[in-house]
Scaffold this motif. Structure first.
Motif, short mmCIF file in Angstrom:
data_model
loop_
_atom_site.label_atom_id
_atom_site.label_comp_id
_atom_site.label_asym_id
_atom_site.label_seq_id
_atom_site.Cartn_x
_atom_site.Cartn_y
_atom_site.Cartn_z
N ALA A 16 0.83 -1.21 0.00
CA ALA A 16 0.00 0.00 0.00
C ALA A 16 0.86 1.25 0.00
CB ALA A 16 -0.93 -0.01 1.20
N ASN A 17 1.94 1.23 0.76
CA ASN A 17 2.84 2.38 0.80
C ASN A 17 3.42 2.65 -0.58
OD1 ASN A 17 4.62 4.37 2.20
ND2 ASN A 17 6.22 2.96 1.52
N GLU A 18 3.80 1.60 -1.28
CA GLU A 18 4.33 1.78 -2.63
C GLU A 18 3.28 2.37 -3.56
OE1 GLU A 18 6.35 -0.87 -6.23
OE2 GLU A 18 5.88 -1.79 -4.31
N GLN A 19 2.05 1.90 -3.44
CA GLN A 19 0.98 2.38 -4.30
C GLN A 19 0.64 3.85 -3.99
OE1 GLN A 19 -2.51 -0.07 -4.24
NE2 GLN A 19 -3.72 1.31 -5.54
N LEU A 20 0.58 4.17 -2.71
CA LEU A 20 0.14 5.51 -2.31
C LEU A 20 1.23 6.56 -2.41
CD1 LEU A 20 -2.04 4.63 0.83
CD2 LEU A 20 -2.82 5.22 -1.48
N MET A 28 2.63 5.98 4.07
CA MET A 28 2.61 4.92 5.08
C MET A 28 1.60 5.21 6.18
SD MET A 28 3.48 1.97 6.09
CE MET A 28 4.92 1.43 5.17
N LEU A 29 1.52 6.46 6.61
CA LEU A 29 0.52 6.82 7.62
C LEU A 29 -0.88 6.56 7.09
CD1 LEU A 29 -0.36 8.09 10.30
CD2 LEU A 29 -0.18 10.33 9.19
N ASP A 30 -1.14 6.95 5.84
CA ASP A 30 -2.45 6.69 5.24
C ASP A 30 -2.76 5.20 5.25
OD1 ASP A 30 -2.42 9.38 4.73
OD2 ASP A 30 -2.23 9.21 2.55
N ALA A 31 -1.78 4.40 4.84
CA ALA A 31 -1.97 2.96 4.78
C ALA A 31 -2.27 2.38 6.16
CB ALA A 31 -0.74 2.29 4.18
N LEU A 35 -5.72 0.55 7.26
CA LEU A 35 -5.68 -0.85 7.68
C LEU A 35 -6.25 -1.00 9.10
CD1 LEU A 35 -4.97 -3.72 7.01
CD2 LEU A 35 -2.60 -3.28 7.69
N CYS A 36 -5.93 -0.06 9.97
CA CYS A 36 -6.50 -0.09 11.33
C CYS A 36 -8.02 0.01 11.27
CB CYS A 36 -5.92 1.03 12.17
SG CYS A 36 -4.22 0.77 12.68
N HIS A 37 -8.51 0.83 10.36
CA HIS A 37 -9.96 0.98 10.20
C HIS A 37 -10.60 -0.34 9.79
CE1 HIS A 37 -13.81 2.73 9.12
NE2 HIS A 37 -13.69 2.24 7.90
N CYS A 38 -9.97 -1.04 8.86
CA CYS A 38 -10.52 -2.33 8.41
C CYS A 38 -10.44 -3.40 9.49
CB CYS A 38 -9.76 -2.80 7.17
SG CYS A 38 -9.94 -1.72 5.74
N LEU A 39 -9.41 -3.33 10.31
CA LEU A 39 -9.22 -4.33 11.37
C LEU A 39 -9.96 -3.97 12.66
CD1 LEU A 39 -5.35 -4.78 11.02
CD2 LEU A 39 -7.11 -6.35 10.17
N PRO A 74 -9.89 11.81 0.50
CA PRO A 74 -9.27 12.01 1.81
C PRO A 74 -9.47 10.82 2.74
CG PRO A 74 -10.48 13.98 1.15
CD PRO A 74 -10.82 12.90 0.16
N VAL A 75 -8.46 10.53 3.54
CA VAL A 75 -8.53 9.42 4.48
C VAL A 75 -9.71 9.59 5.43
CG1 VAL A 75 -7.34 8.30 6.41
CG2 VAL A 75 -6.06 8.91 4.35
#
Length: 286
Positions: A16-20, A28-31, A35-39, A74-75
């Motif tokens: 995700a970091n590579e994509q974003l 990385m913060l966005d990712a 991910l925390c949101h999904c988990l 936006p995140v």
């Protein structure tokens, strides 16, 4: 990004970091936040269990959100929330995303509001309600009014007030003071639209997805500030204060508006970045 269900948290974050990183300065913060949101976990979980393998459903949800973020969404709109003044607020595309700059309005307001006696204040253009609700929570004796022209924004603000148990806030649909009959406010404050319609910042970053009505104001971004300063005079009590957030380059113009409207002891206050961000004035009729 692969959709295999044998991926670890670490491998998902790396991909995700590579994509974003192509579109976000905080990839990385966005990712991690997505991910925390999904988990439904906090970021410490990612550190403690990098080898953890999420479910297929969680991986699929994460990959959808990462793709949307890569397109610029936006995140805060993807997760539906943003922290402000140590509280989590619901946000949606109907409201502005809370920003650290606005904490200056909170700091200044708290310095003016006593902790041991009631006051009456109003937050105009409340959006998600972050200003009104934060002040109501920090000063529970204060009677807080909050208005917005957008009914959708008011729905978000009412939800936040209920979730955060801010029972001393009253909401009203109004374009500035047009539908506000209350007077005698100790404090009037607002984070109004203050961006000119030709400002190049409107074409980059999160603001591309935020409501224009909460961002853009005619007359080089000053029309709503002028209207607020004019109308507040008939709603403030003697020695009441007006606080308005504005652009970093609008200090001179906003101070001039306050002077023209008859406010005294006019000051502009800098945000954490050192930019002129909030102008204040005291109303004392001649």
């Amino acid at each position: 990004m692969s959709k295999s269900n044998d991926q670890s948290l670490l491998s998902l974050l790396i991909a995700a970091n590579e994509q974003l990183s192509r579109t976000s300065e905080t990839a990385m913060l966005d990712a991690e936040v997505l991910l925390c949101h999904c988990l439904n976990k906090n970021r410490s979980f990612l550190r403690a269990w990098p080898e953890h393998q999420p479910s297929e459903e969680q991986i699929a949800q994460f990959q959808i959100l990462v793709e949307q973020r890569a397109q610029g969404t936006p995140v805060a709109y993807l997760t539906g929330q943003r922290e402000f003044w140590s509280r989590n607020f619901k946000v949606s595309p109907d409201v502005l995303i809370p920003r650290p700059d606005t904490e200056l309005l909170i700091e200044l307001s708290l310095s003016l509001l006593p902790t041991d006696q009631p006051c009456k204040i109003i937050d105009l253009g409340t959006g998600s309600g972050i200003i009104a609700i934060t002040l109501a929570a920090e000063r529970p004796l204060t009677q807080v009014f909050a208005s917005d022209l957008s009914s959708a924004a008011l729905d978000v603000a009412r939800y936040n007030a209920q979730q955060l148990k801010a029972g001393n806030v009253r909401f009203a649909q109004s374009h500035w003071f047009d539908n506000i009959e209350e007077t005698g406010f100790d404090l009037v404050l607002s984070n109004p639209p203050y961006i000119a319609d030709n400002d190049p910042h409107l074409t980059i970053g999160d603001v591309r997805f935020e409501p224009d009505s909460a961002l853009i104001s005619p007359d080089n971004g000053l029309q709503d500030i002028r209207q607020l300063a004019e109308q507040a005079r008939t709603h403030l009590k003697d020695q009441g204060q007006l606080l308005i957030e504005h652009g970093y380059n609008q200090q001179t113009e906003v101070q001039a508006i306050f002077h023209e409207c008859g406010y005294r002891q006019i000051n502009t206050h800098a945000d954490l970045s050192g930019n002129p961000r909030v102008t204040s004035g005291i109303w004392k009729p001649l």
